[in-house]
Design a protein around this motif. Structure first.
Motif: not given
Length: 295
Positions: A210-229, A260-263
């Motif tokens: 939730f919330s800040g945890g989602e921020d990390v996941a969404y941001t890294l995913q949007a910038h192509g830096r991580a895979t969300v599983v 988000n600056t990407v989406t």
């Protein structure tokens, strides 16, 4: 104990004054006052009242942060002290080791870091840095966000900074209705541990994230830096403040929104969608399998 009408009107006053989308507040007020007039809250109190009012808030405005909360410990009815609220949050983070629950080295040189909260950048820097120092020489990194309940936006930016080479990445903005200002969040120039570059990063998510945890996941995913599983997250993207209504009831009011600056958008109401959807309790196994396949 205030009557339910007083509780509803006080809560609506805080929503009117601060909700990040002011155009929605007349509709919210009309809906709750309609339920009040129809007798929907007659005979309700405590948790039942909070649960029912929250359900009605979500019906008219499905913002996961917009809620009436029951609190067991009596609250002060003195004018709100923001410093006291921050002190309580910082104390919680200290109790939880700044949100770093576990750092482990798995087979194949994969590092696993489990995060339960996103700390403030100043107080959390040392603990987060210690975790990333232990992960520094791994072949891949798995960040477990399945139990992460949120935290500080600047802490989310600090976590994300480890996965970019410098301070030149504009991660997101947060627009605050109460001040009319927009704050930019960029990667940090200085970190207390090595940046984690050139290796795979997997993020584990679930319906509790939730919330800040989602921020990390969404941001890294949007910038192509991580895979969300894992599974889609809860969907709360709006920084929120709590207002005390009675000794045991608070209303939580989202006062800002993340961009988000990407989406150009955020995860409010929809959650972070996994790249590799699996049941949350199977997410670690699925991430490790994906890493083995890639290798």
């Amino acid at each position: 104990m205030p009557h339910n009408e007083e509780i509803i009107e006080q809560a609506l006053g805080h929503i009117d004054a601060g909700y990040v989308f002011p155009e929605r507040t007349p509709e919210i007020g009309s809906a709750l006052r309609g339920h009040l007039a129809s007798g929907a809250y007659d005979g309700l109190s405590g948790r039942d009242l909070c649960r029912t009012v929250t359900a009605h808030l979500q019906e008219v405005c499905p913002d996961k942060h917009l809620r009436l909360l029951w609190v067991d410990e009596p609250l002060s009815l003195e004018p709100e002290d923001q410093d006291a609220g921050r002190a309580a949050f910082l104390a919680l983070l200290r109790e939880e080791n700044q949100g770093v629950r576990r750092v482990e080295r798995l087979d194949g040189g994969v590092a696993l870091v489990e995060i339960t909260r996103i700390p403030t950048a100043d107080e959390g820097a040392a603990a987060v840095g210690a975790a990333m120092q232990l992960a520094a020489n791994s072949s891949a990194l798995v960040l477990d966000l399945r139990s992460c309940l949120g935290g500080a936006p600047e802490g989310a930016a600090m976590w994300c900074s480890y996965f970019f080479p410098d301070d030149q990445v504009h991660l997101n903005d947060i627009h605050d209705r109460t001040t009319g200002t927009t704050r930019q969040y960029w990667t940090s120039a200085h970190l207390p541990a090595p940046r984690y570059l050139g290796r795979p990063v997997y993020l584990l998510t679930g319906p509790t994230t939730f919330s800040g945890g989602e921020d990390v996941a969404y941001t890294l995913q949007a910038h192509g830096r991580a895979t969300v599983v894992g599974e889609t997250t809860r969907g709360g993207a709006h920084p929120t403040i709590r207002h005390t209504v009675t000794e045991h009831i608070q209303v939580t009011v989202p006062i800002a929104r993340s961009i988000n600056t990407v989406t150009g958008g955020n995860w409010e109401g929809v959650g972070v969608l996994p790249d590799l959807p699996v049941p949350a309790d199977q997410a670690l196994e699925a991430a490790l399998k994906a890493l083995r396949s890639a290798a």
